[in-house]
Design an enzyme around this catalytic site. Structure first.
Site, PDB file in Angstrom:
ATOM      1  N   PHE A  11     -29.586  66.004   0.732  1.00  0.00           N
ATOM      2  CA  PHE A  11     -30.298  66.393   1.662  1.00  0.00           C
ATOM      3  C   PHE A  11     -31.487  67.287   1.635  1.00  0.00           C
ATOM      4  O   PHE A  11     -32.461  67.449   1.903  1.00  0.00           O
ATOM      5  CB  PHE A  11     -29.197  67.285   2.817  1.00  0.00           C
ATOM      6  N   ILE A  12     -30.869  68.571   1.079  1.00  0.00           N
ATOM      7  CA  ILE A  12     -31.959  69.705   0.784  1.00  0.00           C
ATOM      8  C   ILE A  12     -33.306  69.163  -0.236  1.00  0.00           C
ATOM      9  O   ILE A  12     -34.169  69.614  -0.054  1.00  0.00           O
ATOM     10  CB  ILE A  12     -31.617  70.898   0.409  1.00  0.00           C
ATOM     11  N   ALA A  82     -29.092  69.188  -7.703  1.00  0.00           N
ATOM     12  CA  ALA A  82     -28.097  68.346  -7.846  1.00  0.00           C
ATOM     13  C   ALA A  82     -26.749  68.871  -7.890  1.00  0.00           C
ATOM     14  O   ALA A  82     -26.442  69.802  -8.506  1.00  0.00           O
ATOM     15  CB  ALA A  82     -28.338  67.573  -9.060  1.00  0.00           C
ATOM     16  N   THR A 125     -25.453  79.038  -3.527  1.00  0.00           N
ATOM     17  CA  THR A 125     -24.956  79.097  -1.940  1.00  0.00           C
ATOM     18  C   THR A 125     -24.138  80.421  -1.575  1.00  0.00           C
ATOM     19  O   THR A 125     -23.886  81.101  -2.791  1.00  0.00           O
ATOM     20  CB  THR A 125     -23.822  78.063  -1.834  1.00  0.00           C
ATOM     21  N   TYR A 153     -15.432  74.210  -4.990  1.00  0.00           N
ATOM     22  CA  TYR A 153     -16.773  74.123  -5.081  1.00  0.00           C
ATOM     23  C   TYR A 153     -17.458  75.163  -5.343  1.00  0.00           C
ATOM     24  O   TYR A 153     -18.432  75.509  -6.077  1.00  0.00           O
ATOM     25  CB  TYR A 153     -17.140  73.470  -3.637  1.00  0.00           C
ATOM     26  N   SER A 154     -17.161  76.316  -4.331  1.00  0.00           N
ATOM     27  CA  SER A 154     -17.814  77.670  -4.855  1.00  0.00           C
ATOM     28  C   SER A 154     -17.756  78.123  -5.961  1.00  0.00           C
ATOM     29  O   SER A 154     -18.652  78.823  -6.564  1.00  0.00           O
ATOM     30  CB  SER A 154     -17.584  78.695  -3.391  1.00  0.00           C
ATOM     31  N   ALA A 155     -16.565  77.951  -6.659  1.00  0.00           N
ATOM     32  CA  ALA A 155     -16.323  78.395  -7.865  1.00  0.00           C
ATOM     33  C   ALA A 155     -17.204  77.650  -8.974  1.00  0.00           C
ATOM     34  O   ALA A 155     -17.604  78.529  -9.808  1.00  0.00           O
ATOM     35  CB  ALA A 155     -14.765  77.968  -8.406  1.00  0.00           C
ATOM     36  N   LEU A 193     -20.700  69.543   8.989  1.00  0.00           N
ATOM     37  CA  LEU A 193     -20.497  69.768  10.464  1.00  0.00           C
ATOM     38  C   LEU A 193     -21.517  69.135  11.243  1.00  0.00           C
ATOM     39  O   LEU A 193     -20.785  68.378  12.316  1.00  0.00           O
ATOM     40  CB  LEU A 193     -20.353  71.330  10.710  1.00  0.00           C
ATOM     41  N   HIS A 279      -9.771  78.145   4.107  1.00  0.00           N
ATOM     42  CA  HIS A 279     -10.794  77.928   4.846  1.00  0.00           C
ATOM     43  C   HIS A 279     -11.632  79.521   4.843  1.00  0.00           C
ATOM     44  O   HIS A 279     -10.961  80.460   5.634  1.00  0.00           O
ATOM     45  CB  HIS A 279     -10.547  77.688   6.298  1.00  0.00           C
TER      46      HIS A 279
HETATM   47  P1  NAD Z   1     -26.288  66.561  -1.067  1.00  0.00           P
HETATM   48  O1  NAD Z   1     -24.741  66.463  -1.475  1.00  0.00           O
HETATM   49  O2  NAD Z   1     -26.683  66.314   0.107  1.00  0.00           O
HETATM   50  O3  NAD Z   1     -27.078  66.206  -2.310  1.00  0.00           O
HETATM   51  C1  NAD Z   1     -26.758  66.236  -3.598  1.00  0.00           C
HETATM   52  C2  NAD Z   1     -27.504  65.170  -4.592  1.00  0.00           C
HETATM   53  O4  NAD Z   1     -27.097  65.538  -5.610  1.00  0.00           O
HETATM   54  C3  NAD Z   1     -27.361  63.662  -4.099  1.00  0.00           C
HETATM   55  O5  NAD Z   1     -28.316  63.218  -3.937  1.00  0.00           O
HETATM   56  C4  NAD Z   1     -26.594  63.331  -5.220  1.00  0.00           C
HETATM   57  O6  NAD Z   1     -26.526  61.908  -5.638  1.00  0.00           O
HETATM   58  C5  NAD Z   1     -27.194  64.235  -6.518  1.00  0.00           C
HETATM   59  N1  NAD Z   1     -26.081  64.375  -7.605  1.00  0.00           N
HETATM   60  C6  NAD Z   1     -24.680  64.724  -7.468  1.00  0.00           C
HETATM   61  N2  NAD Z   1     -24.256  64.672  -8.472  1.00  0.00           N
HETATM   62  C7  NAD Z   1     -25.336  64.210  -9.581  1.00  0.00           C
HETATM   63  C8  NAD Z   1     -25.301  64.301 -11.036  1.00  0.00           C
HETATM   64  N3  NAD Z   1     -24.083  64.414 -11.594  1.00  0.00           N
HETATM   65  N4  NAD Z   1     -26.413  64.242 -11.742  1.00  0.00           N
HETATM   66  C9  NAD Z   1     -27.395  63.838 -10.778  1.00  0.00           C
HETATM   67  N5  NAD Z   1     -27.557  64.082  -9.321  1.00  0.00           N
HETATM   68  C10 NAD Z   1     -26.327  64.057  -8.930  1.00  0.00           C
HETATM   69  O7  NAD Z   1     -26.277  68.312  -1.186  1.00  0.00           O
HETATM   70  P2  NAD Z   1     -27.306  69.336  -0.338  1.00  0.00           P
HETATM   71  O8  NAD Z   1     -26.670  69.558   0.709  1.00  0.00           O
HETATM   72  O9  NAD Z   1     -28.562  68.620  -0.193  1.00  0.00           O
HETATM   73  O10 NAD Z   1     -27.343  70.634  -1.387  1.00  0.00           O
HETATM   74  C11 NAD Z   1     -28.008  70.669  -2.548  1.00  0.00           C
HETATM   75  C12 NAD Z   1     -27.949  71.803  -3.098  1.00  0.00           C
HETATM   76  O11 NAD Z   1     -27.967  72.938  -2.338  1.00  0.00           O
HETATM   77  C13 NAD Z   1     -26.598  72.243  -3.932  1.00  0.00           C
HETATM   78  O12 NAD Z   1     -26.757  72.623  -5.230  1.00  0.00           O
HETATM   79  C14 NAD Z   1     -25.736  72.962  -2.898  1.00  0.00           C
HETATM   80  O13 NAD Z   1     -24.807  73.685  -3.725  1.00  0.00           O
HETATM   81  C15 NAD Z   1     -26.792  73.938  -2.483  1.00  0.00           C
HETATM   82  N6  NAD Z   1     -26.781  74.584  -1.031  1.00  0.00           N
HETATM   83  C16 NAD Z   1     -26.382  73.597  -0.041  1.00  0.00           C
HETATM   84  C17 NAD Z   1     -26.335  74.060   1.202  1.00  0.00           C
HETATM   85  C18 NAD Z   1     -25.998  73.321   2.487  1.00  0.00           C
HETATM   86  O14 NAD Z   1     -25.991  73.850   3.509  1.00  0.00           O
HETATM   87  N7  NAD Z   1     -26.266  72.094   2.327  1.00  0.00           N
HETATM   88  C19 NAD Z   1     -26.413  75.670   1.372  1.00  0.00           C
HETATM   89  C20 NAD Z   1     -26.708  76.113   0.374  1.00  0.00           C
HETATM   90  C21 NAD Z   1     -26.946  75.890  -0.635  1.00  0.00           C
HETATM   91  P1  TYD Z   2     -19.323  72.404   6.313  1.00  0.00           P
HETATM   92  O1  TYD Z   2     -20.455  71.659   7.039  1.00  0.00           O
HETATM   93  O2  TYD Z   2     -18.459  71.442   5.529  1.00  0.00           O
HETATM   94  O3  TYD Z   2     -19.862  73.536   5.433  1.00  0.00           O
HETATM   95  P2  TYD Z   2     -19.400  74.724   4.792  1.00  0.00           P
HETATM   96  O4  TYD Z   2     -17.719  74.472   4.494  1.00  0.00           O
HETATM   97  O5  TYD Z   2     -19.870  74.191   3.342  1.00  0.00           O
HETATM   98  O6  TYD Z   2     -19.696  75.825   5.400  1.00  0.00           O
HETATM   99  O7  TYD Z   2     -18.447  73.150   7.272  1.00  0.00           O
HETATM  100  C1  TYD Z   2     -19.028  73.961   8.325  1.00  0.00           C
HETATM  101  C2  TYD Z   2     -17.842  74.697   8.989  1.00  0.00           C
HETATM  102  O8  TYD Z   2     -17.419  73.793   9.785  1.00  0.00           O
HETATM  103  C3  TYD Z   2     -16.756  74.957   8.201  1.00  0.00           C
HETATM  104  O9  TYD Z   2     -16.078  76.121   8.702  1.00  0.00           O
HETATM  105  C4  TYD Z   2     -15.768  73.938   8.317  1.00  0.00           C
HETATM  106  C5  TYD Z   2     -15.972  73.641   9.588  1.00  0.00           C
HETATM  107  N1  TYD Z   2     -15.734  72.079   9.793  1.00  0.00           N
HETATM  108  C6  TYD Z   2     -14.915  71.426  11.017  1.00  0.00           C
HETATM  109  O10 TYD Z   2     -14.545  72.470  11.841  1.00  0.00           O
HETATM  110  N2  TYD Z   2     -14.634  70.117  11.238  1.00  0.00           N
HETATM  111  C7  TYD Z   2     -15.204  69.268  10.597  1.00  0.00           C
HETATM  112  O11 TYD Z   2     -15.241  67.950  10.639  1.00  0.00           O
HETATM  113  C8  TYD Z   2     -16.305  69.757   9.330  1.00  0.00           C
HETATM  114  C9  TYD Z   2     -16.951  68.588   8.414  1.00  0.00           C
HETATM  115  C10 TYD Z   2     -16.245  70.961   9.197  1.00  0.00           C
END
Ligand code: NAD
Ligand code: TYD
Length: 339
Positions: A11-12, A82, A125, A153-155, A193, A279
């Site tokens: 995604f990001i 990643a 994060t 995950y966060s750990a 979510l 949670h």
């Molecule tokens: P995502 O799960 O959408 O994408 C992760 C990508 O990493 C995927 O394309 C996957 O194929 C790749 N990947 C996983 N394991 C791999 C490996 N062993 N080697 C190579 N590639 C691998 O995640 P995202 O939501 O895009 O998050 C990206 C980063 O941003 C992560 O590090 C996440 O912790 C951080 N982050 C995400 C959020 C959020 O809201 N999504 C917020 C803050 C920080």
């Molecule tokens: P999520 O998108 O998994 O992000 P994070 O847990 O990393 O913040 O979830 C966001 C919030 O939404 C979290 O408090 C858990 C809640 N949630 C639901 O209530 N229902 C769902 O189906 C999902 C995926 C998340």
């Protein structure tokens, strides 16, 4: 300049690649991605033929493959997106989170040191700080807040942050870390979510709220996150951590109702389900350092961002439907199987 983006089929990372190719024309962008269930090559289809873009399917833990790539390309800047990123999956099966998020980051840091990478950025994060109580709205995480991760995950993300900072201190690798709140926007995998609620609502399926729905998250439009990372890479100070947040706190129930409203779907789809283990109650970010030192602030207001996001999912139905039905695996085989 050559920029290596790991996790760019997610995604990001994908949004960052689109952002970078537009914001820095002439730069070469390499994407390293293992293409796990969360990585989707079709997300990158708009840039796969771009002359300044190269996709390499590699596991971050594969040190030899990373070494070969660095010997060939010598990326000056490395941005590590990643990761295994879904809290619920980490609760079911923590091991792959340690492998990718900790050991993978360690492997990448080692190869960056070996090849003298000029800039390394670890995308982290706000979840590394743990959570805040619901009844003290004045509290927010600063960069000085203690690390108190709640989930596997966060750990694992906290561990990667610490390895990155240790690499700066011990070996002088010019590294920075950003800790961002929840992102939303195009190309987010429909297990998180907002996209899950959009996809389910469009299929008139139940919208599962964990626990009471009172848990609070801070939401940031993904492009604002990309811009923050760009600024940190160009003007941030090595060895520093920067919080990134949207100043947009909302509880989950309010968010789900908002999605229903945007789609014209009934709130009766909302279904309460068993809470997530451990949670986190509330995340709230103080992004004052990034604002004061680098002049960053979010540009997309939530009203606008959520409207754009919902419209995007309506207009890209085949993208998420194929994921939901598992068909994207066929796409990958077709596009990449013989390469
Ligand atoms: P995502 O799960 O959408 O994408 C992760 C990508 O990493 C995927 O394309 C996957 O194929 C790749 N990947 C996983 N394991 C791999 C490996 N062993 N080697 C190579 N590639 C691998 O995640 P995202 O939501 O895009 O998050 C990206 C980063 O941003 C992560 O590090 C996440 O912790 C951080 N982050 C995400 C959020 C959020 O809201 N999504 C917020 C803050 C920080
Ligand atoms: P999520 O998108 O998994 O992000 P994070 O847990 O990393 O913040 O979830 C966001 C919030 O939404 C979290 O408090 C858990 C809640 N949630 C639901 O209530 N229902 C769902 O189906 C999902 C995926 C998340």
């Amino acid at each position: 300049m050559t920029v290596l983006v790991t996790g760019g089929a997610g995604f990001i990372g994908a949004n960052f690649i689109f952002y970078w190719l537009k914001a820095h024309p002439g730069d070469r962008v390499l994407c390293v991605d293992k293409l796990t269930y969360a990585g989707n090559l079709s997300t990158l289809s708009a840039v796969l033929e771009h002359p300044d873009f190269r996709f390499v399917k590699t596991d971050l833990c594969d040190r030899e493959a990373l070494d070969r790539l660095f010997a060939e390309e010598h990326p000056g800047t490395v941005v590590n997106f990643a990761a295994e990123s879904h809290v619920d999956r980490s609760i079911e099966d923590p091991e792959v989170f340690l492998r990718t998020n900790v050991m993978g980051t360690a492997a990448l840091l080692d190869v960056c040191r070996k090849y003298g990478t000029l800039r390394f950025h670890q995308v982290s994060t706000d979840e590394v700080y743990g959570d805040l109580p619901l009844d003290r709205p004045g509290l927010r995480f600063t960069e000085e807040s203690p690390l108190r991760p709640s989930s596997p995950y966060s750990a694992s993300k906290a561990s990667a942050d610490l390895l990155t900072l240790a690499c700066f201190r011990t070996y002088g690798l010019p590294a920075t870390v950003s800790r961002c709140s929840n992102n939303y926007g195009p190309w987010q995998f429909p297990e998180k979510l907002i996209p899950l609620m959009i996809a389910n609502a469009l299929q008139d399926k139940p919208l599962p709220v964990y626990g009471t729905g009172k848990n609070v998250r801070d939401w940031l439009y993904v492009e604002d996150h990309c811009r923050a990372i760009d600024l940190i890479l160009r003007r941030g100070k090595p060895g520093e951590v920067y919080n990134v947040g949207g100043n947009c706190e909302m509880n989950n129930l309010a968010m789900i109702k908002r999605v229903c409203q945007e789609l014209g779907k009934p709130e009766s789809l909302i279904t309460y389900v068993t809470d997530r283990k451990g949670h986190d109650l509330r995340y709230a970010i103080d992004a004052g350092k990034l604002q004061q030192e680098l002049g960053w602030q979010p540009a997309t207001r939530f009203d606008e961002g959520i409207r754009q996001t919902v419209r995007w999912y309506l207009e890209h139905r085949s993208w998420w439907e194929e994921i939901v039905s598992g068909k994207y695996l066929d796409y990958y085989e077709k596009m990449y199987g013989d390469r």
